[in-house]
Design a protein around this motif. Structure first.
Motif, PDB file in Angstrom:
ATOM      1  N   LYS A   1     -12.561 -24.345 -57.766  1.00 21.19           N
ATOM      2  CA  LYS A   1     -11.514 -25.351 -57.570  1.00 21.19           C
ATOM      3  C   LYS A   1     -10.159 -24.645 -57.475  1.00 21.19           C
ATOM      4  N   VAL A   2      -9.385 -25.005 -56.483  1.00 21.09           N
ATOM      5  CA  VAL A   2      -8.035 -24.452 -56.344  1.00 21.09           C
ATOM      6  C   VAL A   2      -7.046 -25.450 -56.930  1.00 21.09           C
ATOM      7  N   VAL A   3      -6.153 -24.966 -57.789  1.00 18.51           N
ATOM      8  CA  VAL A   3      -5.110 -25.806 -58.373  1.00 18.51           C
ATOM      9  C   VAL A   3      -3.805 -25.018 -58.261  1.00 18.51           C
ATOM     10  N   ALA A   4      -2.751 -25.626 -57.708  1.00 17.95           N
ATOM     11  CA  ALA A   4      -1.527 -24.841 -57.509  1.00 17.95           C
ATOM     12  C   ALA A   4      -0.306 -25.715 -57.256  1.00 17.95           C
ATOM     13  N   ASN A   5       0.842 -25.156 -57.636  1.00 20.07           N
ATOM     14  CA  ASN A   5       2.141 -25.677 -57.218  1.00 20.07           C
ATOM     15  C   ASN A   5       2.589 -24.714 -56.125  1.00 20.07           C
ATOM     16  N   LEU A   6       2.320 -25.084 -54.861  1.00 16.26           N
ATOM     17  CA  LEU A   6       2.471 -24.130 -53.755  1.00 16.26           C
ATOM     18  C   LEU A   6       3.922 -23.941 -53.321  1.00 16.26           C
ATOM     19  N   PRO A   7       4.272 -22.703 -52.886  1.00 16.05           N
ATOM     20  CA  PRO A   7       5.592 -22.508 -52.265  1.00 16.05           C
ATOM     21  C   PRO A   7       5.627 -23.293 -50.945  1.00 16.05           C
ATOM     22  N   TYR A   8       6.654 -24.145 -50.778  1.00 18.39           N
ATOM     23  CA  TYR A   8       6.639 -25.093 -49.659  1.00 18.39           C
ATOM     24  C   TYR A   8       6.734 -24.444 -48.288  1.00 18.39           C
ATOM     25  N   TYR A   9       7.361 -23.255 -48.231  1.00 16.73           N
ATOM     26  CA  TYR A   9       7.574 -22.653 -46.908  1.00 16.73           C
ATOM     27  C   TYR A   9       6.288 -22.077 -46.307  1.00 16.73           C
ATOM     28  N   ILE A  10       5.247 -21.885 -47.128  1.00 13.49           N
ATOM     29  CA  ILE A  10       3.979 -21.377 -46.571  1.00 13.49           C
ATOM     30  C   ILE A  10       2.789 -22.245 -46.982  1.00 13.49           C
ATOM     31  N   THR A  11       3.038 -23.522 -47.245  1.00 12.18           N
ATOM     32  CA  THR A  11       1.953 -24.435 -47.645  1.00 12.18           C
ATOM     33  C   THR A  11       0.827 -24.466 -46.610  1.00 12.18           C
TER      34      THR A  11
ATOM     35  N   ILE B   1      -9.293 -28.674 -53.505  1.00 10.97           N
ATOM     36  CA  ILE B   1      -7.969 -28.039 -53.545  1.00 10.97           C
ATOM     37  C   ILE B   1      -7.002 -29.117 -54.014  1.00 10.97           C
ATOM     38  N   THR B   2      -6.425 -28.943 -55.199  1.00 13.17           N
ATOM     39  CA  THR B   2      -5.464 -29.916 -55.726  1.00 13.17           C
ATOM     40  C   THR B   2      -4.123 -29.206 -55.848  1.00 13.17           C
ATOM     41  N   VAL B   3      -3.176 -29.606 -54.998  1.00 15.28           N
ATOM     42  CA  VAL B   3      -1.937 -28.839 -54.902  1.00 15.28           C
ATOM     43  C   VAL B   3      -0.699 -29.735 -54.848  1.00 15.28           C
ATOM     44  N   MET B   4       0.397 -29.165 -55.345  1.00 12.87           N
ATOM     45  CA  MET B   4       1.716 -29.771 -55.212  1.00 12.87           C
ATOM     46  C   MET B   4       2.316 -29.250 -53.911  1.00 12.87           C
ATOM     47  N   VAL B   5       2.702 -30.160 -53.038  1.00  9.66           N
ATOM     48  CA  VAL B   5       3.292 -29.767 -51.755  1.00  9.66           C
ATOM     49  C   VAL B   5       4.497 -30.663 -51.461  1.00  9.66           C
ATOM     50  N   GLN B   6       5.209 -30.337 -50.399  1.00  9.48           N
ATOM     51  CA  GLN B   6       6.302 -31.206 -49.950  1.00  9.48           C
ATOM     52  C   GLN B   6       5.706 -32.562 -49.569  1.00  9.48           C
ATOM     53  N   LYS B   7       6.383 -33.642 -49.970  1.00  8.48           N
ATOM     54  CA  LYS B   7       5.862 -35.003 -49.769  1.00  8.48           C
ATOM     55  C   LYS B   7       5.515 -35.270 -48.293  1.00  8.48           C
ATOM     56  N   GLU B   8       6.387 -34.802 -47.426  1.00  6.77           N
ATOM     57  CA  GLU B   8       6.192 -35.010 -45.984  1.00  6.77           C
ATOM     58  C   GLU B   8       4.908 -34.324 -45.488  1.00  6.77           C
ATOM     59  N   VAL B   9       4.607 -33.154 -46.040  1.00  8.99           N
ATOM     60  CA  VAL B   9       3.402 -32.415 -45.645  1.00  8.99           C
ATOM     61  C   VAL B   9       2.148 -33.138 -46.159  1.00  8.99           C
TER      62      VAL B   9
ATOM     63  N   ALA C   1       4.703 -34.053 -53.638  1.00 12.89           N
ATOM     64  CA  ALA C   1       3.526 -34.902 -53.880  1.00 12.89           C
ATOM     65  C   ALA C   1       2.351 -34.020 -54.277  1.00 12.89           C
ATOM     66  N   VAL C   2       1.471 -34.589 -55.094  1.00 16.52           N
ATOM     67  CA  VAL C   2       0.221 -33.917 -55.453  1.00 16.52           C
ATOM     68  C   VAL C   2      -0.864 -34.481 -54.536  1.00 16.52           C
ATOM     69  N   ILE C   3      -1.558 -33.593 -53.845  1.00 16.51           N
ATOM     70  CA  ILE C   3      -2.648 -34.038 -52.962  1.00 16.51           C
ATOM     71  C   ILE C   3      -3.925 -33.312 -53.342  1.00 16.51           C
ATOM     72  N   ARG C   4      -5.024 -34.063 -53.347  1.00 15.97           N
ATOM     73  CA  ARG C   4      -6.339 -33.462 -53.611  1.00 15.97           C
ATOM     74  C   ARG C   4      -7.141 -33.482 -52.311  1.00 15.97           C
ATOM     75  N   LEU C   5      -7.651 -32.309 -51.941  1.00 15.97           N
ATOM     76  CA  LEU C   5      -8.512 -32.191 -50.771  1.00 15.97           C
ATOM     77  C   LEU C   5      -9.923 -31.899 -51.268  1.00 15.97           C
ATOM     78  N   THR C   6     -10.807 -32.878 -51.119  1.00 21.20           N
ATOM     79  CA  THR C   6     -12.196 -32.696 -51.555  1.00 21.20           C
ATOM     80  C   THR C   6     -12.989 -32.143 -50.370  1.00 21.20           C
ATOM     81  N   LYS C   7     -13.471 -30.924 -50.517  1.00 23.27           N
ATOM     82  CA  LYS C   7     -14.093 -30.205 -49.394  1.00 23.27           C
ATOM     83  C   LYS C   7     -15.431 -30.833 -49.014  1.00 23.27           C
ATOM     84  N   TYR C   8     -15.643 -30.988 -47.708  1.00 18.10           N
ATOM     85  CA  TYR C   8     -16.948 -31.450 -47.213  1.00 18.10           C
ATOM     86  C   TYR C   8     -17.936 -30.289 -47.236  1.00 18.10           C
TER      87      TYR C   8
END
Length: 284
Positions: A121-131, A148-156, A202-209
């Motif tokens: 499982k990936v968990v991170a507060n990602l740097p926004y410029y290379i999300t 993958i559960t990450v903090m990203v820019q809301k727009e992304v 925003a926090v987004i969770r991507l559940t891998k297929y």
């Protein structure tokens, strides 16, 4: 060990180590215990799990992950943070600290060290410029990722989960949704970070297929076609694809396939679903 999610404790650690924020690394440290809980709760971390954390900062979230996970790999690019992390993570024997650039690491090799291909499982507060390159690198790595559960820019985050016909929908939406099911878990205001970012998060969770939800005869061709479709959003799909170098398709071929699929000749890329793009790619 002091709770680093409390702002004064974070500031105390930073001052003690004379740490200065590096703009080039996009450093914004989380200082809200409730948000930290939301992130880790959304990731559903348990003792059976191996977690890959990207950009641990001073170890605020790493400490919480170490208490709940079986194993944590924390990848930090800024060598000035390593002495701080060695101090804040010293009580935890299940954390491996890696001073590397995540974009240059072999994710498959790294995660393969854990239990012979068990899911990660990936968990991170990602740097926004290379999300985007980080997320796509993870999804395309072929690693046994579960989520993958990450903090990203809301727009992304909004672009990752957008559907056809919306202005947010584009190549990123389709690329993410080919590999994973996205779900925005929480919106996070700028005052939850130090220093404050200039945008909402925003926090987004991507559940891998396990397998993609559509069948593409040629993945590379599918993604080249999707990129071409959104390169010039205002153009019709036939014009976008017909003018794209490297695709080697004519407008007439696109018109014919669109007709076979029951789609209007003047349709734009933003109207097509992932399934329709896959069908279009396979037929072309």
């Amino acid at each position: 060990m002091a709770n680093l999610g409390i702002p004064r404790n974070t500031i105390e650690v930073l001052q003690r180590h004379n740490f200065t924020f590096q703009k080039k690394y996009g450093q914004n440290f989380l200082i809200d215990p409730n948000v930290l809980e939301r992130v880790i709760g959304a990731a559903e971390v348990s003792k059976e799990d191996c977690v890959l954390e990207i950009g641990p900062g001073i170890g605020t979230m790493t400490q919480l992950l170490a208490e709940r996970a079986g194993k944590v790999f924390a990848v930090e690019i800024d060598r000035n943070l390593i002495p701080i992390l060695e101090e804040t993570l010293s009580p935890y024997s299940n954390v491996t600290l890696i001073n590397e650039d995540i974009l240059k690491l072999d994710i498959k090799e790294l995660t393969g060290e854990w239990g012979g291909g068990r899911p990660v499982k990936v968990v991170a507060n990602l740097p926004y410029y290379i999300t985007t390159p980080i997320v796509m690198g993870l999804l395309e790595s072929g690693s046994p990722l579960q989520s993958i559960t990450v903090m990203v820019q809301k727009e992304v985050a909004e672009r990752m989960q957008a559907g056809p016909g919306t202005k947010e929908y584009g190549a990123l939406s389709l690329a993410v949704q080919y590999y994973a099911q996205p779900q925005v878990v929480a919106n996070v205001p700028p005052n939850c970070f130090i220093p404050r970012p200039g945008v909402g998060s925003a926090v987004i969770r991507l559940t891998k297929y396990r397998t993609p939800p559509v069948e593409a005869a040629d993945e590379r061709k599918l993604f080249a076609l999707i990129r071409a479709a959104f390169n010039q959003r205002r153009k019709t799909l036939a014009n976008s694809l017909g003018n794209a170098p490297g695709l080697k398709v004519t407008r007439e071929q696109v018109f014919r396939v669109l007709e076979e699929m029951g789609l209007p000749a003047m349709v734009r890329g933003e109207a097509l679903t992932l399934e329709q793009f896959a069908a279009l790619s396979n037929r072309l």
